[in-house]
Design a protein around this motif. Sequence first.
Motif, PDB file in Angstrom:
ATOM      1  N   LEU A   7      88.692   4.762 127.248  1.00 34.70           N
ATOM      2  CA  LEU A   7      88.228   3.402 127.170  1.00 34.70           C
ATOM      3  C   LEU A   7      88.727   2.705 128.146  1.00 34.70           C
ATOM      4  O   LEU A   7      89.636   2.230 128.513  1.00 34.70           O
ATOM      5  N   PRO A   8      87.323   2.076 129.116  1.00 37.11           N
ATOM      6  CA  PRO A   8      87.836   1.281 130.268  1.00 37.11           C
ATOM      7  C   PRO A   8      87.991  -0.164 129.880  1.00 37.11           C
ATOM      8  O   PRO A   8      87.712  -0.508 128.524  1.00 37.11           O
ATOM      9  N   GLU A   9      88.602  -0.795 130.742  1.00 30.66           N
ATOM     10  CA  GLU A   9      89.080  -2.464 130.454  1.00 30.66           C
ATOM     11  C   GLU A   9      87.614  -3.033 129.941  1.00 30.66           C
ATOM     12  O   GLU A   9      87.661  -4.010 129.081  1.00 30.66           O
ATOM     13  N   THR A  10      86.503  -2.764 130.760  1.00 28.72           N
ATOM     14  CA  THR A  10      85.196  -3.528 130.255  1.00 28.72           C
ATOM     15  C   THR A  10      84.045  -2.220 129.942  1.00 28.72           C
ATOM     16  O   THR A  10      83.819  -1.550 131.115  1.00 28.72           O
ATOM     17  N   LEU A  36      80.928  -4.555 120.270  1.00 25.55           N
ATOM     18  CA  LEU A  36      81.137  -3.466 121.486  1.00 25.55           C
ATOM     19  C   LEU A  36      82.350  -2.823 121.730  1.00 25.55           C
ATOM     20  O   LEU A  36      82.265  -1.560 122.067  1.00 25.55           O
ATOM     21  N   GLN A  37      83.281  -3.607 121.604  1.00 19.24           N
ATOM     22  CA  GLN A  37      84.586  -2.764 121.828  1.00 19.24           C
ATOM     23  C   GLN A  37      84.944  -1.955 120.876  1.00 19.24           C
ATOM     24  O   GLN A  37      85.468  -0.901 121.034  1.00 19.24           O
ATOM     25  N   ILE A  71      93.335   7.604 126.775  1.00 15.48           N
ATOM     26  CA  ILE A  71      93.706   6.534 127.725  1.00 15.48           C
ATOM     27  C   ILE A  71      92.823   5.565 127.421  1.00 15.48           C
ATOM     28  O   ILE A  71      91.558   5.617 127.693  1.00 15.48           O
ATOM     29  N   LEU A  72      93.579   4.297 127.031  1.00 17.34           N
ATOM     30  CA  LEU A  72      92.930   3.158 126.768  1.00 17.34           C
ATOM     31  C   LEU A  72      93.262   1.895 127.430  1.00 17.34           C
ATOM     32  O   LEU A  72      94.562   1.648 127.416  1.00 17.34           O
ATOM     33  N   ASP A  73      92.508   1.352 128.177  1.00 12.63           N
ATOM     34  CA  ASP A  73      92.538   0.131 129.113  1.00 12.63           C
ATOM     35  C   ASP A  73      92.297  -1.161 128.458  1.00 12.63           C
ATOM     36  O   ASP A  73      91.201  -1.351 128.115  1.00 12.63           O
ATOM     37  N   GLU A  74      93.309  -1.916 128.015  1.00 11.32           N
ATOM     38  CA  GLU A  74      93.058  -3.198 127.105  1.00 11.32           C
ATOM     39  C   GLU A  74      92.350  -2.920 125.784  1.00 11.32           C
ATOM     40  O   GLU A  74      91.107  -3.341 125.652  1.00 11.32           O
ATOM     41  N   VAL A  75      92.792  -2.062 125.148  1.00 11.05           N
ATOM     42  CA  VAL A  75      91.982  -1.452 124.142  1.00 11.05           C
ATOM     43  C   VAL A  75      91.738  -2.657 122.892  1.00 11.05           C
ATOM     44  O   VAL A  75      90.724  -2.385 122.219  1.00 11.05           O
ATOM     45  N   PHE A 134      98.340   3.645 126.393  1.00 12.96           N
ATOM     46  CA  PHE A 134      97.447   2.498 126.635  1.00 12.96           C
ATOM     47  C   PHE A 134      97.937   1.401 127.278  1.00 12.96           C
ATOM     48  O   PHE A 134      99.148   0.974 127.212  1.00 12.96           O
ATOM     49  N   SER A 135      96.991   0.608 127.917  1.00 12.44           N
ATOM     50  CA  SER A 135      97.627  -0.898 128.395  1.00 12.44           C
ATOM     51  C   SER A 135      96.999  -1.930 127.558  1.00 12.44           C
ATOM     52  O   SER A 135      95.945  -2.095 126.809  1.00 12.44           O
ATOM     53  N   SER A 136      97.976  -2.851 127.429  1.00 11.97           N
ATOM     54  CA  SER A 136      97.489  -4.155 126.656  1.00 11.97           C
ATOM     55  C   SER A 136      98.491  -5.271 126.954  1.00 11.97           C
ATOM     56  O   SER A 136      99.468  -5.229 127.389  1.00 11.97           O
TER      57      SER A 136
END
Length: 252
Positions: free
Chosen positions: A84-87, A143-144, A160-164, A192-194
């Motif tokens: 999952l990308p940041e946007t 959408l998220q 791998i999740l960016d700003e999940v 994941f990043s958050s």
Amino acid sequence: MRVIEVCDLVVEYRQAFRPPVRAVDRLSFEVREGEIVGFLGVNGAGKSSTIKVLMGFQPPTAGEARLFGQSASKAHARRLVGFLPETALYSPYLTPYETLRLYGALQGLSGRRLHAQIEALLEAVGIAHKMHTLNRNLSKGMLQRLGIAQALLGDPKLLILDEVSSGLDPVGRRELRDLLRAQRERGATIFFSSHELGEVASLCDRILIIHRGRLIAEHTLSEIQARFDSLEDYFIRTVQQGFDSLVQEVAA
């Protein structure tokens, strides 16, 4: 088993008539099978650049990143990854159902199996009632949720999740926590990043903190809870100490 291995990774971006910008600076870490690992840092710390290398979107300037023992640049390694990308951007003229059907087809899924998985995932992320609504008519939070469903398609071994949790309301964040715990129970590894430290504290086994592209801290949540009042307190102190040490290094 080491699911993610990053060794002396350097990522630089070229600029016209100026020195390159170093976003990731000799970064090394690993993630083991079955872990949930939070990847933390302030804006511009190098988190997204590291994730882009792991997903094969950005070639490293130096060093190496490996997934399941293979170079992250190899497509075969990435077949086991849900991302999952940041946007996350999806066609405004498709519905959530059509979007997941497209992504499923790209993974080689089809027929009843794909249909059943799409319905189950849309139900799990809370937008089953919108499965036939055009994406352009969905809110940012919906959408998220669609992006989370897309990342889970095909039961990947690594997420791998960016700003999940970006754009999710409190109900959505709680449902996300339950969903990620269920993924770990089925054997998935999650990286994941958050910026939502509450989510990190409630989910992670271990956290990594980077600052200006360097790893400055690595601890289990139990270690942090034994020494600090909160993850937020630990994070702020660690980042400040990391900044001070970098200033001293430059001065030396």
